[in-house]
Structures are given as C-alpha cells and as structure tokens.
Design a protein around this motif. Structure first.
Motif, mmCIF file in Angstrom:
data_model
loop_
_atom_site.group_PDB
_atom_site.id
_atom_site.type_symbol
_atom_site.label_atom_id
_atom_site.label_comp_id
_atom_site.label_asym_id
_atom_site.label_seq_id
_atom_site.Cartn_x
_atom_site.Cartn_y
_atom_site.Cartn_z
ATOM 1 N N TRP A 123 -4.321 5.991 -1.995
ATOM 2 C CA TRP A 123 -3.887 6.749 -3.176
ATOM 3 C C TRP A 123 -5.069 7.093 -4.076
ATOM 4 O O TRP A 123 -5.154 8.192 -4.634
ATOM 5 N N SER A 172 7.136 9.575 -7.814
ATOM 6 C CA SER A 172 5.884 9.692 -8.559
ATOM 7 C C SER A 172 4.736 9.238 -7.668
ATOM 8 O O SER A 172 4.944 8.689 -6.582
ATOM 9 N N ASN A 173 3.520 9.492 -8.137
ATOM 10 C CA ASN A 173 2.316 9.046 -7.438
ATOM 11 C C ASN A 173 2.265 9.532 -5.989
ATOM 12 O O ASN A 173 1.702 8.864 -5.119
#
Length: 228
Positions: A123, A172-173
C-alpha cells in the motif's frame, strides 16, 4: 445515502485511531479527537449538514500545526480559523445487488500480522514509516476487513479496506501495485464485499473515473482542510 457514507467513514477513522490507542468522540454533529490523529487521518469530521466550525474545532488539538478537518458536506469555510483547503473529493455510492466486475487474481481477507505487514508495505510503496500506520489491532476489529489480491506467484496486485457500518460497506485505501489496472483492483475489492449491501466511499482526481466505471455514482462533495 450521503449520511450513511459520512458516518461509515467517520467510524473507519475511529477504528484507525482505536488501533493506535486513542479513539475519538462522536458528538451529535461531529466526530473529533483531542489528540493528534494518525498520518492521513482527520482530527475532526462533520457528521451533519448543519455542523458548524465550532462543532468540529472545539474538540481537536490545535496547539501545533497540522490539524485537519474533513468537511463532509463541503459547507464550511475555515480560512478565518487559519486553515487552508487541502483537497476536494466526491462521495461515491454503488447500489446493492449489482454484479461485481470479473476480478483478476486471488482476492481474500488479510488474516495475520505478517500478511498485514506485507499488505501495508505494498500500500505504501515500500515506505516502512507509512506502512506502520496499519497496526495488527485492526485485524481484531469485527467491522474492518482488509483485503488483498494475489497473483499466482504470491505478489500482491492490490488491496483495500472494507468497513462495515449500519446498512453499508465502506471502501477506502484502495491501491494497485506495479502495472495492475485500478479497475482490476476495484473488481477485486467488490468481489469480497457483501453483494446485498450498498458500497460507499470517496475519491478524487484520477482515482474517481475507475470507481465510476465499476458502478459507483457521485452523491455529494467533501473538502479536507489543513491547519497552519
């Protein structure tokens, strides 16, 4: 539906802060945290259209620079309070029952601290400091599911965070690694989300079109303000 999206996102902010040992407080019109929140997370979030600057600013730490406010309905002007507009975005909504696009790779929940560490590094683009944002405590949160897509050789193709709240699932993310198409990441995330619940989130800039292509629609604006 925008109220559900706003609340879902605030609850995810609360989950992240709880994982770091200092959860915030839900008031009638705003969620706030009296301690500085983790990297990229707001110190305050408006929960209703009639929330005022005082509702959100009274509960956050402004003694040092860098406090941030998520103006969930794009209705506040915080310039007089020493804030500048950091970015604008759109809340998005995907109705329940839509078929998920075909996913590439093996998409499944992250279960162990070791898997989470690998997910967080992917990420963050291998930034260890940013990867430390995602602590193992998140794996114990029943409302949070962190998902990853794996290639046949075990490489992480992308991932996302799914957050369950009353009536909706938040995304999200979301990220894609290497040459993975963001549309493929949306397909994988949606394949792991419950099909019988609406999916919500927010996106901006170049990240918005892939979400719209995956069946989302824009339902309202938001702003994020950063304090000097």
């Amino acid at each position: 539906m925008i109220i559900d999206a706003v609340r879902n996102n605030a609850e995810w902010c609360q989950a992240m802060c709880h994982a770091h040992g200092h959860p915030g407080t839900f008031g009638p019109r705003a969620w706030t945290n009296g301690r500085r929140t983790p990297l990229y997370y707001p110190d305050g979030v408006t929960l209703t259209e009639d929330a005022t600057a005082a509702d959100v600013l009274a509960g956050i730490d402004r003694t040092t620079p860098g406090a941030s406010v998520k103006d969930s309905f794009a209705r506040l002007d915080l310039t007089a309070e020493g804030f500048r507009l950091l970015f604008e975005a759109s809340w998005i909504h995907r109705p329940a029952g839509l078929p998920a696009p075909a996913a590439t790779g093996d998409w499944r929940p992250v279960r162990t601290p070791e898997e989470l560490a690998a997910w967080a590094l992917a990420w963050s683009g291998d930034d260890a400091d940013e990867a430390a944002l995602f602590r193992p405590e998140l794996l114990a949160d029943p409302a949070t599911t962190i998902v990853a897509g794996y290639a046949a050789d075990g490489r992480i193709l992308g991932g996302a965070v799914l957050s369950r709240s009353a009536g909706v699932t938040g995304v999200s993310n979301l990220f894609a690694t290497g040459d993975t198409d963001p549309s493929a990441t949306w397909a994988g995330a949606l394949a792991t989300a419950p099909a019988d619940r609406p999916v919500v989130g927010y996106e901006s800039g170049d990240d918005l079109p892939p979400a719209l292509s995956a069946g989302f629609e824009e339902i309202g604006p938001l702003r994020v303000w950063l304090g000097a």
